[in-house]
Design an enzyme around this catalytic site. Sequence first.
Site, PDB file in Angstrom:
ATOM      1  N   ARG A  80       0.848  -1.200   0.000  1.00  0.00           N
ATOM      2  CA  ARG A  80       0.000   0.000   0.000  1.00  0.00           C
ATOM      3  C   ARG A  80       0.879   1.243   0.000  1.00  0.00           C
ATOM      4  NH1 ARG A  80      -0.978   4.859   2.358  1.00  0.00           N
ATOM      5  NH2 ARG A  80      -0.642   3.952   4.422  1.00  0.00           N
ATOM      6  N   GLU A  81       1.515   1.528   1.117  1.00  0.00           N
ATOM      7  CA  GLU A  81       2.438   2.663   1.174  1.00  0.00           C
ATOM      8  C   GLU A  81       3.569   2.484   0.177  1.00  0.00           C
ATOM      9  OE1 GLU A  81       4.054   6.142   1.942  1.00  0.00           O
ATOM     10  OE2 GLU A  81       2.461   5.575   3.328  1.00  0.00           O
ATOM     11  N   HIS A 126      -6.586   0.083   2.846  1.00  0.00           N
ATOM     12  CA  HIS A 126      -6.531   1.456   3.324  1.00  0.00           C
ATOM     13  C   HIS A 126      -7.474   2.298   2.469  1.00  0.00           C
ATOM     14  CE1 HIS A 126      -4.544   5.448   3.844  1.00  0.00           C
ATOM     15  NE2 HIS A 126      -4.175   4.961   5.005  1.00  0.00           N
ATOM     16  N   ARG A 135      -9.962   0.226  11.608  1.00  0.00           N
ATOM     17  CA  ARG A 135      -9.095   1.212  12.248  1.00  0.00           C
ATOM     18  C   ARG A 135      -9.463   2.582  11.700  1.00  0.00           C
ATOM     19  NH1 ARG A 135      -4.060   2.993   9.300  1.00  0.00           N
ATOM     20  NH2 ARG A 135      -5.780   4.149   8.387  1.00  0.00           N
ATOM     21  N   HIS A 162      38.750  -2.867  16.702  1.00  0.00           N
ATOM     22  CA  HIS A 162      37.457  -3.536  16.585  1.00  0.00           C
ATOM     23  C   HIS A 162      37.648  -5.004  16.226  1.00  0.00           C
ATOM     24  CE1 HIS A 162      34.764   0.239  15.785  1.00  0.00           C
ATOM     25  NE2 HIS A 162      35.644   0.439  16.755  1.00  0.00           N
TER      26      HIS A 162
END
Length: 420
Positions: free
Chosen positions: A54-55, A114, A174, A332
């Site tokens: 969707r997004e 949505h 929602r 490291h």
Amino acid sequence: MPKSEKEPVSKRVKTASNASSVGTINDTGAIYKPKFSDSLSRVNNFSIIESTLREGEQFGNAFFTTEDKVKIAKALDDFGVEYIEITSPAASEQSRQDCITICNLGLKAKILTHVRCHMDDARIAVETGVDGLDVVIGTSSYLREFSHGKDMDYIIKQATEVITFIKSKGLEVRFSSEDSFRSDLVDLLNLYKTVDKLGVNRVGIADTVGCANPRQVYDLVKTLRGVVSCDIECHFHNDTGCAIANAYAALEAGATHIDTSVLGIGERNGITPLGGLCARMYVADKQYVMDKYDLHKLREVENLVAETVQIQVPFNNYITGYCAFTHKAGIHAKAILNNPSTYEILKPDDFGYVSIGHRLTGWNAVKNRVQQLGLKLSDDEVKEVTSQIKQLADLKPLGIEEVDTLLRVFHDKMNTPAED
């Protein structure tokens, strides 16, 4: 229990005797977390609403075919997300058909769509077979004046009509404000209280323009938690780089659901990335996240989406970026050899990473690294370079930087035209 929901996993943390009052180390010795959590916190009891379909479809490079959507939906379901959100079937006839197709896949995840807070959209959506509708309408002065042009009285009336209709169909619902953080707080709370009384499953907060910071998020969610009894969903855009931090702050304040997309793709700079949220929540409660989601499949779903929208997984991507577990500085590297937890808060093995710089490495593991680095080698070529890695590893174990260098040199050699 509703489809796809899982019982929350309680986790006891072993505290070191010399731990500070600020944080403790759990039994893995690798995870740093607050000693005292907020009483409202849902950090170890949340759900993901995955919105790549969707997004993510609003991402500049995205053009998903039906086949693409089916592959992505199945990959997300295999990963274990609780919800998959897809584009409104009112957007186009193809979107409607795709919605029906995904609903008929028989996935474990709930399928949501949505829609605008409009009866026409709601009527189309409820006929597709979705498990629920995510209803949204703009509430900031910007959107009320320059987008839909409606006042708060109209919004409340429209929300009441749409929510009542969806509930009459027995579907999950929602209701979300849009541009929540630029909306008037009194207006927001009045609207949320109204829809909560109507029996919505969740109310939503959306940082539509990416302007919010974690403190603002915490304050708004905590205030809302004291006003509504339903669940709280949050949707954070990443325009200013706060999406993951905002999602975590929301969960600390009592939010229950977070919207994500794979690699964070979406409108403009996108939203909270699925992998980034998993990394953050793994640090907060490793066992809870590992019990809920198949973290080994994260790379697979990210590679699938990256290929579909024709982008590379960023070099510094959470967990799956090719630099995610590399160490170059001498101090490291030495410490990592003694104890990886000194410089790695995430354990590579938990995400399906296998060391390939040793004499027992297999060519499939090397192939995965070749793909991650974006190199193009045939299976026969991967087997050849694997043999070289094994020969060198007979002398001493190879660090990841040494392996990467060897792979790049081999790749360049294989792809350099022979001179006449």
